[in-house]
Design an enzyme around this catalytic site. Structure first.
Site, mmCIF file in Angstrom:
data_model
loop_
_atom_site.group_PDB
_atom_site.id
_atom_site.type_symbol
_atom_site.label_atom_id
_atom_site.label_comp_id
_atom_site.label_asym_id
_atom_site.label_seq_id
_atom_site.Cartn_x
_atom_site.Cartn_y
_atom_site.Cartn_z
ATOM 1 N N LYS A 1 0.855 -1.180 0.000
ATOM 2 C CA LYS A 1 0.000 0.000 0.000
ATOM 3 C C LYS A 1 0.904 1.247 0.000
ATOM 4 C CE LYS A 1 0.319 1.533 4.521
ATOM 5 N NZ LYS A 1 0.584 2.884 4.995
ATOM 6 N N LYS B 1 -0.992 -9.728 11.793
ATOM 7 C CA LYS B 1 -0.770 -9.749 13.240
ATOM 8 C C LYS B 1 -1.545 -10.899 13.871
ATOM 9 C CE LYS B 1 0.235 -4.815 13.685
ATOM 10 N NZ LYS B 1 1.589 -4.988 14.236
ATOM 11 N N HIS C 1 -5.564 0.084 6.553
ATOM 12 C CA HIS C 1 -5.414 -0.686 7.790
ATOM 13 C C HIS C 1 -6.699 -0.710 8.624
ATOM 14 C CE1 HIS C 1 -1.285 -1.054 6.856
ATOM 15 N NE2 HIS C 1 -0.850 0.050 7.391
#
Length: 490
Positions: free
Chosen positions: A149, A183, A241
Site C-alpha cells: 500500500k 498480526k 489498515h
C-alpha cells in the site's frame, strides 16, 4: 515449539531491494523464516535496484542491516551465512524495460517454479514493472506479485494500478499486502468469533453499544516526510489498515474459512458502510496536525518542521464515526482514529457491550462499568475481556477486572511477526489475508468523498501538541454521544 511447515523452493525477487522496506522489514522477516526452517534448499532472494552494487557488496550491506533490525539473540552466525548465500543482486533502472533482460537471465539459471515478485517501491512503478515482467515472459502461471500500500491516491488511480497489474497477472496471482492482517491478534479475531460459542450470539446491535478501532503512534513522520505530505493519515492508515480491521470485526460468518469466502464477506462490509454526506463529514470527521510538544521527556518539533513544508495542510490525525448499515450492525457506531506523535504507541480494537439494564448493587461503592472486549494489536498482542467484580472484603467496591490472553505468555514462544507470516502465505499462494481488487476499490469509494469534501471546503487540520491524544475535537466527536475513548495501553 511446533516446527513451522517449510514452503516450496522459490525465487523471491524484491524490486527496491536496497530500500527502507526491504532492509527494515522484508529481509529480516525472510532471515527469521530461514532461521525457523521454512526456507528450503534452492530458495533464492534476489534484490533488484539501481544501487551500483555487485553481489558481494549487496551481501555485505544486508549483513550489516540484519545486525540493525534483527534482535541479537536471534542472529546465528551459521544461519546468517546460509541466508546470505541465498542472496543475489541485479542493478537495473526499474523504469527501463530493456534492463529487465538481466533479471530474466538470472531467473533462467534456476529450475524452481515459484516466483514471487515483491514491489517494494513507489506505486507509480507498479504498472511499468509488471509490463516489463510481461514483456520478458517472466510472469508464469506459478508466479505471484505483491503490492505494497497505498494502492493509489484515490479510486481512479487505484483502478489504474489494478488495471495495469491485472493486464499481466491474473487476480489470484496478485497479493495486495496489509501487514495489519498478519498480526496474530487480528488473525485470532476470526478464531475468537467463529471457533467459540461464547461471543457470536452477542455479536450484534442488540448487545454491542459501539466499537472503537485505534492506531496511535508516538513517532512523527521521520524520513517519510516527502511521502507523507502527499498522503496524510486517511490515505496512509484509515483507508486501508483501519477499514480492513473493521471488516474482520463486522463481517458475517463465512460458510467456511477459505481463500475467497473471507474476502467475500469483507467486501460486503465495505459495501455496507453508510456513505457520508457533506453534513456527515463536517460533523463526524476530525482532522489534526501535530505541533511542537513533549514526547517521552524530549522536546520535538512540529509536523511542518519534520516534513520541511511550513504551509502544509496534511493531516497527521484523523477520527471518523462510521456505520455499517446492515441488520447485524444498524445503529452501532464504529469510531476510527489514527494519529502520529500521540501520547503513546498502541493499536487496539475495543468492542464495548451495552450496560446492564438495571443497576443491582446501589449500596456498593463504585460504578458497574460496561463489559469490553479489548483486542490489543501493539505493543503487546493480547485479548482482554473486562468484567465487573467486587473487591474482596466486607463492603468491597466494584471495579472492572480483566480476563486476559497474552499470546507470548500463553504459548511461551516468539510469535512470527506480520511480515514473516504473510510472506510465507504468498509463497504458498494463499490470498486469504490479502486484499482483493474489489475490496480496495470499495474502500476508496467510501473514503474518497471525505478527501474531496476536506479539499473543497478548505478544511485546515486542528493543531494538537505532540505527545497528546490528538485534537480536542476528537474527544468531542465521541463524547457528544455519551461515550469516551478507551485510554489504550497506558
Amino acid at each position: 515449539m511446533r516446527t513451522p511447515r517449510p514452503v516450496d523452493p522459490c525465487d523471491f525477487v524484491i524490486f527496491g531491494g536496497t530500500g527502507d522496506l526491504a532492509v527494515r522489514k522484508l529481509l529480516p522477516a525472510l532471515y527469521l523464516r530461514d532461521r525457523d526452517g521454512q526456507l528450503t534448499e534452492g530458495t533464492r532472494i534476489i534484490g533488484v535496484a539501481k544501487a551500483g552494487l555487485d553481489e558481494p557488496g549487496y551481501r555485505d550491506k544486508i549483513q550489516a542491516e540484519l545486525a540493525r533490525f534483527v534482535p541479537a539473540e536471534l542472529l546465528d552466525a551459521e544461519i546468517v551465512e546460509r541466508f546470505l548465500a541465498r542472496l543475489r543482486f541485479v542493478s537495473i533502472d526499474l523504469t527501463e524495460p530493456s534492463d529487465y533482460a538481466a533479471v530474466a537471465d538470472l531467473l533462467a539459471s534456476s529450475t524452481v517454479e515459484i516466483r514471487v515478485f515483491y514491489l517494494a517501491c513507489a506505486p507509480a512503478l507498479f504498472g511499468p514493472i509488471c509490463a516489463a515482467l510481461g514483456a520478458h515472459n517472466l510472469a508464469t502461471e506459478t508466479s505471484r506479485v505483491v503490492l505494497e500500500k497505498p494502492i493509489g491516491r484515490d479510486l481512479a488511480s487505484a483502478r489504474e494500478i489494478n488495471d495495469a497489474v491485472g493486464s499481466v497477472f491474473d487476480e489470484h496471482q496478485i497479493f495486495r499486502i496489509d501487514h495489519y492482517l498478519g498480526k496474530e491478534s487480528v488473525q485470532n479475531l476470526l478464531v475468537t468469533r467463529f471457533a467459540n460459542t461464547l461471543l457470536e450470539p452477542l455479536w450484534n446491535s442488540s448487545r454491542i453499544d459501539h466499537v472503537q478501532i485505534t492506531a496511535a503512534e508516538s513517532l512523527g513522520v521521520g524520513s517519510r516526510g516527502d511521502y507523507y505530505d502527499r498522503s496524510g493519515a486517511l490515505r496512509d492508515m484509515l483507508q486501508n489498515h483501519l477499514l480492513q480491521v473493521l471488516c474482520l470485526v463486522a463481517m458475517e460468518p463465512p460458510t467456511h474459512v477459505n481463500r475467497e469466502s473471507v474476502r467475500d464477506e469483507k467486501r460486503k462490509v465495505l459495501q455496507a458502510l453508510a456513505p457520508l454526506s457533506a453534513d456527515d463529514i463536517k460533523r463526524d470527521t476530525v482532522t489534526g496536525q501535530y505541533g511542537p510538544g513533549l514526547v517521552n521527556g524530549e522536546v520535538v518539533g512540529s509536523y511542518c518542521q519534520d516534513c520541511e513544508n511550513p504551509d502544509s495542510r496534511t493531516e497527521t490525525f484523523v477520527a471518523v464515526k462510521a456505520e455499517v448499515r446492515n441488520w447485524r450492525w444498524a445503529g452501532v457506531p464504529f469510531y476510527l482514529r489514527t494519529g502520529k506523535r500521540m501520547s503513546q504507541r498502541f493499536s487496539e480494537i475495543v468492542v464495548q457491550f451495552k450496560p446492564v439494564p438495571l443497576p443491582m448493587f446501589p449500596g456498593i461503592e463504585g460504578a458497574s462499568e460496561p463489559n469490553r472486549l479489548i483486542i490489543s494489536l501493539q505493543p503487546d498482542e493480547e485479548i482482554r475481556l473486562e468484567m465487573t467484580a467486587k473487591e474482596p472484603g466486607s463492603g468491597g467496591r466494584l471495579r472492572p477486572v480483566s480476563l486476559a490472553l497474552n499470546y507470548t505468555e500463553a504459548f511461551q514462544d516468539r510469535s512470527p511477526d506480520a511480515y514473516e507470516r504473510l510472506l510465507m502465505d504468498v509463497v504458498r499462494g494463499d490470498p486469504t489475508l490479502f486484499m482483493r481488487r474489489d475490496e480496495v476499490e470499495a474502500a476508496w469509494a467510501w473514503a474518497e468523498p471525505i478527501l474531496h469534501h476536506w479539499h473543497d471546503s478548505g478544511r485546515v487540520p486542528r493543531t494538537y501538541p505532540a505527545g497528546t491524544d490528538g485534537p480536542v475535537d476528537a474527544a468531542t466527536l465521541i463524547e457528544r454521544d455519551g461515550r469516551r475513548w478507551h485510554e489504550g495501553a497506558a
